[in-house]
Enzyme design. Structure first.
Site: not given
Length: 273
Positions: A96-98
């Site tokens: 998700a690379k939040r």
């Protein structure tokens, strides 16, 4: 069982450092899925891939954008639940690379670990410690920090000098010294940069790496494994998505995916021997 323990067990039980990225692009699906509603097709496709490859991998990595773009978040929930029910020894990484301020990061962490029940999640560390702590607070889960990514534009920022060293090395050192108090941090290090990977390995010891860039992105398996493996021959989660998922667009897509996954696992195992 913690994510790290689950990962270490999967490395051994499946004799594999291979992770399959679940990036379901319905436009690339075989014709047999065309009559289904998109969310239904996404889960059915993922299920077939998982059933065909579960004994060859150390993890699965669904990429959230491929689900949300198709309004298929329910299919993501179903996919993760299916893995946890049928193959509970295989960890799931939510890609998700939040990256956001603390209060929002808390919600992103809850999304990954409570809503979707992922074992680990990818996180962008650009906002610093307060954006990472909400994830690492889930001590049994993994927080995988972008460090030296596989894309061609990675050097634009990641190679900039900070305190006399490249920014990606600064991220690795900071993760090692300040963000990993629960021993649940990992780093994203692209297969396309083996020299940089070797430098990061020297800095962080046995911290595991998630390694994208094998397959469609052209990373050299032999060079990458030799640069990044730990002393015991493990330490890597080597991800391939498109090369496996779309090995065939016919009814034999799952068997073709298995054949590619088997070949990749063998290449990796030869390199780490």
């Amino acid at each position: 069982m913690s994510f790290i323990e689950k990962l270490k067990n999967a490395w051994v039980s499946n004799n594999s450092l291979l992770c399959i990225g679940l990036d379901p692009d319905t436009e690339k699906f075989p014709d047999l899925f065309k009559t289904m509603a998109k969310p239904e097709a996404v889960f059915a496709f993922n299920k077939a891939i998982i059933d065909a490859t579960h004994d060859l991998v150390c993890a699965y990595k669904p990429q959230i954008a491929y689900f949300s773009a198709e309004a298929a978040e329910t299919s993501l929930e179903q996919t993760i639940a299916y893995i946890k029910t049928q193959y509970p020894h295989i960890p799931v990484i939510l890609d998700a690379k939040r990256g956001d301020i603390g209060s929002t990061a808390q919600k992103y962490a809850a999304e990954a670990f409570e809503r979707y029940q992922a074992d680990a999640v990818t996180v962008n560390p650009y906002l610093g410690l307060d954006s990472i702590t909400p994830f690492t607070a889930y001590r049994e889960r993994g927080t995988i920090l972008l460090c030296r990514t596989s894309n061609s534009g990675a050097a634009d920022l990641q190679d900039l000098s900070v305190d006399g060293i490249p920014l990606y090395q600064k991220v690795a050192i900071t993760a090692r010294d300040h963000w990993n108090s629960h021993n649940n941090c990992l780093l994203v290090v692209g297969a396309t940069w083996p020299e940089q990977m070797a430098a990061i390995r020297q800095l962080v010891g046995d911290m595991p790496f998630l390694v994208p860039g094998v397959g469609a992105q052209g990373g050299d398996v032999n060079a990458m494994v030799k640069a990044g493996k730990t002393a015991d021959g493990n330490g890597l989660i080597i991800s391939s998505s498109r090369a496996v998922l779309y090995a065939s667009n016919g009814d034999d897509f799952a068997q073709a995916a298995r054949a590619v996954a088997l070949s990749l696992r063998q290449q990796i195992n030869v390199a780490r021997a």
